[in-house]
Design an enzyme around this catalytic site. Sequence first.
Site, PDB file in Angstrom:
ATOM      1  N   ASP A  30      -4.479   0.223   0.485  1.00 21.74           N
ATOM      2  CA  ASP A  30      -5.865   0.693   0.625  1.00 21.74           C
ATOM      3  C   ASP A  30      -6.414   1.213  -0.700  1.00 21.74           C
ATOM      4  O   ASP A  30      -5.659   1.669  -1.562  1.00 21.74           O
ATOM      5  CB  ASP A  30      -5.907   1.802   1.693  1.00 21.74           C
ATOM      6  CG  ASP A  30      -7.319   2.056   2.197  1.00 21.74           C
ATOM      7  OD1 ASP A  30      -8.204   1.203   1.985  1.00 21.74           O
ATOM      8  OD2 ASP A  30      -7.548   3.127   2.790  1.00 21.74           O
ATOM      9  N   GLY A  31      -7.743   1.139  -0.842  1.00 26.52           N
ATOM     10  CA  GLY A  31      -8.418   1.736  -1.993  1.00 26.52           C
ATOM     11  C   GLY A  31      -8.898   0.735  -3.036  1.00 26.52           C
ATOM     12  O   GLY A  31      -9.326   1.143  -4.120  1.00 26.52           O
ATOM     13  N   ASN A  32      -8.872  -0.541  -2.711  1.00 28.59           N
ATOM     14  CA  ASN A  32      -9.348  -1.548  -3.677  1.00 28.59           C
ATOM     15  C   ASN A  32     -10.821  -1.342  -4.020  1.00 28.59           C
ATOM     16  O   ASN A  32     -11.227  -1.437  -5.183  1.00 28.59           O
ATOM     17  CB  ASN A  32      -9.202  -2.967  -3.103  1.00 28.59           C
ATOM     18  CG  ASN A  32      -7.763  -3.379  -2.908  1.00 28.59           C
ATOM     19  OD1 ASN A  32      -6.851  -2.685  -3.351  1.00 28.59           O
ATOM     20  ND2 ASN A  32      -7.555  -4.500  -2.237  1.00 28.59           N
ATOM     21  N   ARG A  43     -16.667  -4.778  -5.623  1.00 25.83           N
ATOM     22  CA  ARG A  43     -15.470  -4.545  -4.792  1.00 25.83           C
ATOM     23  C   ARG A  43     -14.456  -5.682  -4.906  1.00 25.83           C
ATOM     24  O   ARG A  43     -13.248  -5.460  -4.877  1.00 25.83           O
ATOM     25  CB  ARG A  43     -15.893  -4.381  -3.322  1.00 25.83           C
ATOM     26  CG  ARG A  43     -16.607  -3.068  -3.035  1.00 25.83           C
ATOM     27  CD  ARG A  43     -17.035  -3.013  -1.561  1.00 25.83           C
ATOM     28  NE  ARG A  43     -15.888  -3.071  -0.659  1.00 25.83           N
ATOM     29  CZ  ARG A  43     -15.187  -2.003  -0.281  1.00 25.83           C
ATOM     30  NH1 ARG A  43     -15.520  -0.801  -0.687  1.00 25.83           N
ATOM     31  NH2 ARG A  43     -14.168  -2.143   0.536  1.00 25.83           N
ATOM     32  N   SER A  75      -7.421  -6.294   8.516  1.00 26.70           N
ATOM     33  CA  SER A  75      -7.315  -5.824   9.900  1.00 26.70           C
ATOM     34  C   SER A  75      -8.356  -6.534  10.765  1.00 26.70           C
ATOM     35  O   SER A  75      -9.331  -7.095  10.256  1.00 26.70           O
ATOM     36  CB  SER A  75      -7.546  -4.308   9.957  1.00 26.70           C
ATOM     37  OG  SER A  75      -8.929  -4.013   9.839  1.00 26.70           O
ATOM     38  N   THR A  76      -8.153  -6.466  12.087  1.00 25.95           N
ATOM     39  CA  THR A  76      -9.143  -7.074  12.985  1.00 25.95           C
ATOM     40  C   THR A  76     -10.491  -6.349  12.865  1.00 25.95           C
ATOM     41  O   THR A  76     -11.521  -6.897  13.225  1.00 25.95           O
ATOM     42  CB  THR A  76      -8.674  -7.041  14.459  1.00 25.95           C
ATOM     43  OG1 THR A  76      -8.360  -5.691  14.803  1.00 25.95           O
ATOM     44  CG2 THR A  76      -7.454  -7.894  14.690  1.00 25.95           C
ATOM     45  N   ASN A  78     -11.674  -5.364   9.920  1.00 27.79           N
ATOM     46  CA  ASN A  78     -12.272  -5.675   8.612  1.00 27.79           C
ATOM     47  C   ASN A  78     -13.357  -6.763   8.687  1.00 27.79           C
ATOM     48  O   ASN A  78     -14.098  -6.965   7.731  1.00 27.79           O
ATOM     49  CB  ASN A  78     -11.194  -6.053   7.584  1.00 27.79           C
ATOM     50  CG  ASN A  78     -10.352  -4.881   7.123  1.00 27.79           C
ATOM     51  OD1 ASN A  78      -9.167  -5.046   6.808  1.00 27.79           O
ATOM     52  ND2 ASN A  78     -10.927  -3.678   7.061  1.00 27.79           N
ATOM     53  N   ARG A  81     -17.034  -5.940   7.748  1.00 27.52           N
ATOM     54  CA  ARG A  81     -17.540  -5.862   6.360  1.00 27.52           C
ATOM     55  C   ARG A  81     -18.555  -6.972   6.097  1.00 27.52           C
ATOM     56  O   ARG A  81     -18.614  -7.952   6.834  1.00 27.52           O
ATOM     57  CB  ARG A  81     -16.350  -5.977   5.401  1.00 27.52           C
ATOM     58  CG  ARG A  81     -15.394  -4.822   5.594  1.00 27.52           C
ATOM     59  CD  ARG A  81     -14.288  -4.838   4.580  1.00 27.52           C
ATOM     60  NE  ARG A  81     -13.448  -3.669   4.794  1.00 27.52           N
ATOM     61  CZ  ARG A  81     -12.674  -3.129   3.874  1.00 27.52           C
ATOM     62  NH1 ARG A  81     -12.608  -3.657   2.680  1.00 27.52           N
ATOM     63  NH2 ARG A  81     -11.960  -2.065   4.145  1.00 27.52           N
ATOM     64  N   SER A 206      -4.878   3.458  10.811  1.00 31.51           N
ATOM     65  CA  SER A 206      -5.869   2.368  10.865  1.00 31.51           C
ATOM     66  C   SER A 206      -5.337   1.167  11.664  1.00 31.51           C
ATOM     67  O   SER A 206      -5.477   0.014  11.229  1.00 31.51           O
ATOM     68  CB  SER A 206      -6.280   1.944   9.453  1.00 31.51           C
ATOM     69  OG  SER A 206      -6.833   3.031   8.760  1.00 31.51           O
ATOM     70  N   GLU A 217       9.314   6.873   8.259  1.00 34.37           N
ATOM     71  CA  GLU A 217       8.950   7.941   7.317  1.00 34.37           C
ATOM     72  C   GLU A 217       7.631   7.577   6.631  1.00 34.37           C
ATOM     73  O   GLU A 217       7.447   6.434   6.191  1.00 34.37           O
ATOM     74  CB  GLU A 217      10.050   8.095   6.250  1.00 34.37           C
ATOM     75  CG  GLU A 217      11.384   8.534   6.815  1.00 34.37           C
ATOM     76  CD  GLU A 217      11.322   9.923   7.454  1.00 34.37           C
ATOM     77  OE1 GLU A 217      10.617  10.793   6.915  1.00 34.37           O
ATOM     78  OE2 GLU A 217      11.985  10.122   8.496  1.00 34.37           O
TER      79      GLU A 217
HETATM   80  C1  IPE Z   1      -6.729  -0.627   6.464  1.00 30.50           C
HETATM   81  O1  IPE Z   1      -7.652  -0.222   5.519  1.00 30.50           O
HETATM   82  C2  IPE Z   1      -6.637  -2.124   6.480  1.00 30.50           C
HETATM   83  C3  IPE Z   1      -6.050  -2.743   5.297  1.00 30.50           C
HETATM   84  C4  IPE Z   1      -5.538  -2.125   4.278  1.00 30.50           C
HETATM   85  C5  IPE Z   1      -6.019  -4.171   5.314  1.00 30.50           C
HETATM   86  P1  IPE Z   1      -9.168   0.084   5.912  1.00 30.50           P
HETATM   87  O2  IPE Z   1      -9.857   0.431   4.644  1.00 30.50           O
HETATM   88  O3  IPE Z   1      -9.730  -1.038   6.702  1.00 30.50           O
HETATM   89  O4  IPE Z   1      -9.018   1.331   6.857  1.00 30.50           O
HETATM   90  P2  IPE Z   1     -10.058   2.490   7.225  1.00 30.50           P
HETATM   91  O5  IPE Z   1     -11.335   1.814   7.647  1.00 30.50           O
HETATM   92  O6  IPE Z   1     -10.248   3.324   6.001  1.00 30.50           O
HETATM   93  O7  IPE Z   1      -9.407   3.259   8.310  1.00 30.50           O
HETATM   94  C1  IPE Z   2      -8.013  -2.334   1.074  1.00 32.29           C
HETATM   95  O1  IPE Z   2      -8.962  -1.790   0.234  1.00 32.29           O
HETATM   96  C2  IPE Z   2      -8.168  -3.823   1.250  1.00 32.29           C
HETATM   97  C3  IPE Z   2      -8.681  -4.235   2.556  1.00 32.29           C
HETATM   98  C4  IPE Z   2      -8.932  -3.450   3.551  1.00 32.29           C
HETATM   99  C5  IPE Z   2      -8.919  -5.652   2.750  1.00 32.29           C
HETATM  100  P1  IPE Z   2     -10.416  -1.408   0.766  1.00 32.29           P
HETATM  101  O2  IPE Z   2     -11.296  -2.605   0.604  1.00 32.29           O
HETATM  102  O3  IPE Z   2     -10.353  -0.849   2.117  1.00 32.29           O
HETATM  103  O4  IPE Z   2     -10.824  -0.311  -0.285  1.00 32.29           O
HETATM  104  P2  IPE Z   2     -11.610   1.055   0.026  1.00 32.29           P
HETATM  105  O5  IPE Z   2     -10.825   1.758   1.076  1.00 32.29           O
HETATM  106  O6  IPE Z   2     -12.977   0.679   0.481  1.00 32.29           O
HETATM  107  O7  IPE Z   2     -11.602   1.775  -1.277  1.00 32.29           O
HETATM  108 MG    MG Z   3     -10.103   1.023   2.823  1.00 31.81          MG
END
Ligand code: IPE
Ligand code: IPE
Ligand code: MG
Length: 250
Positions: A30-32, A43, A75-76, A78, A81, A206, A217
């Site tokens: 997460d966090g891309n 993004r 994820s289902t 996602n 977006r 998530s 853990e």
């Molecule tokens: C979880 O990240 C899904 C993936 C890393 C693929 P999200 O960014 O979708 O999760 P939330 O929305 O912050 O819970």
């Molecule tokens: C995780 O990064 C990748 C996917 C969920 C596909 P995000 O795209 O959720 O990055 P943030 O959470 O918005 O920073």
């Molecule tokens: Mg995210």
Amino acid sequence: MIAQSSQLLEPPVNSGLSPAPPKHIAIIMDGNGRWAAERGLPRVVGHENGARALRTVTETCCEIGVGSLTVYAFSTENWKRPAEEVSALFGLLEHFLASELPTLQANNICLKAIGRLQELPASAREALKQTIEQTAANTGMNLILAINYSGRAELEDAVRSVCKEVASGTLSPESFTQEHLQRHLYTSEWPDPDLLIRTSGEMRLSNFLLWQLSYTELYVTPKCWPDFGREDLVEAVRDFHRRKRRFGGI
Ligand code: IPE
Ligand code: IPE
Ligand code: MG
């Protein structure tokens, strides 16, 4: 080819033995998006750098001797977006599969995927199927991509399969057990994860591996996924070796 080396990890205190590596690590990558936003970049550039991080972490897991690495890629939820981001993510998946095939083969990695794969765009589904077939004979680490995955959808699919067995008379409700349900999960061939890593500081699952994480853990780092590298993975595993797992005992 990368030789396996447990020397990456320090032995636990008072032990002459190198610690056994986790059999299964799961990662919520997460966090891309935030990584990109912090740099004033789109993004999608964050996702591109996330794919680079996945390569490094996969290679490091091979070096350590991890048996299976499951990564949450889509994820289902996602699909909510913007269409351009979703389409860029599936384009990136295809690019990743093509560009990483030599790395997968050189490291003897067996690629697998879990999730409702039948709902993926046709070309991404085909590329995934091909790479899975091309690496099927590899005997090293399993790299399991969770794509169009959610824990609740997985349980829904598993329960549906069980219901069909009951309806057809091959299973009686009285003989049904949790082990039976487990055999219908997407993950039935692997042990439950020993360690779950989530990057970017979010303290939630998530909808990831809801059944399988019962006694896993948890390790959360504030670093965004594109910044998560070899040393970060090694530190997470070192931290895991300091945990005392009780599984409800004393
Ligand atoms: C979880 O990240 C899904 C993936 C890393 C693929 P999200 O960014 O979708 O999760 P939330 O929305 O912050 O819970
Ligand atoms: C995780 O990064 C990748 C996917 C969920 C596909 P995000 O795209 O959720 O990055 P943030 O959470 O918005 O920073
Ligand atoms: Mg995210």
